[in-house]
Design an enzyme around this catalytic site. Structure first.
Site: not given
Ligand code: DX5
Ligand code: ZN
Length: 216
Positions: A7, A32, A34, A36, A65, A67, A138
């Protein structure tokens, strides 16, 4: 065999390009990403311009991903930006719009996926299971990297593995949040085949060994 998706939320933003290239040298095949929006989750990260820029410099699989609320408004832009997988939260819109968004993503040649937050049960995925390429469970509350893995998500993961095996065997089952070399084993035992790791991967002293251990 499992797949690791580092990620990039946990990358060094001043050396982003370098960290992406390095992940590839370390053996990663996916990244990955993220996204947000500050509404669906209490944090803000990258927009589609960022995904577009990443697409220009990498051939790694981009696992995006979302969010964000009402993903139907932005899904097209993320598909055009070059996502390979685009996952949307089932909690982010009405079931009718979630169906429409999945269809839109598919029509644009991108692999659609659905995500469930920790408090959302496995049944919430059932209406979409036959039309997605990935289900993401999640294992932390979405919003931030570096949180503690929720082991009590494992029965849900197992239930979704059964659902996938019965209804759509080609579909990936991904976990995201608090995944390290120990919790990854638990996730794989319970049916996950794609493992997202942010802080554990980027904080590892031996990233190639990390990739090998996850993907063995
Ligand atoms: C959290 C994200 C994850 C995050 C995971 O909301 O969706 O993808 O990057 O990070 P770690 O592996 O540090 O928990
Ligand atoms: Zn994620």
């Amino acid at each position: 065999m499992a797949i690791l998706a580092p990620s990039i939320l946990s990358a060094d933003y001043m050396h982003f390009h370098e960290d992406m290239d390095r992940a590839k040298c370390d053996g990663a095949k996916w990244l990955h990403v993220d996204i947000m929006d500050g509404h669906f989750v209490p944090n803000i990260t990258f927009g589609y311009g960022w995904v577009k820029a990443m697409r220009k410099i990498t051939d790694l699989t981009l696992d995006v991903h979302l969010m964000i609320d009402t993903p139907i408004k932005y899904a097209e832009e993320f598909c055009k930006a070059g996502a390979d997988y685009l996952t949307i939260h089932v909690e982010a819109d009405t079931p009718e719009n979630i169906h429409k968004t999945i269809d839109l993503i598919r029509a644009l040649g991108v692999k659609p996926g659905v995500v469930v937050k920790p408090n959302t049960p496995a049944e919430a995925v059932a209406p979409y299971i036959e039309k997605v390429d990935m289900v993401l469970v999640m294992t932390v509350e979405p919003g931030f990297g570096g949180q503690k893995f929720m082991a009590h998500m494992m029965p849900k993961l197992k239930e979704l593995r059964q659902m996938i095996d019965e209804k759509n065997p080609g579909c990936h089952l991904e976990v995201d949040g608090g995944v390290d070399l120990i919790t990854a084993e638990t996730c794989k035992e319970n049916g996950a085949d794609v493992l997202v790791a942010g802080s554990a991967f980027f904080g590892s002293k031996d990233r190639p060994a990390f990739v090998t251990a996850i993907e063995k």
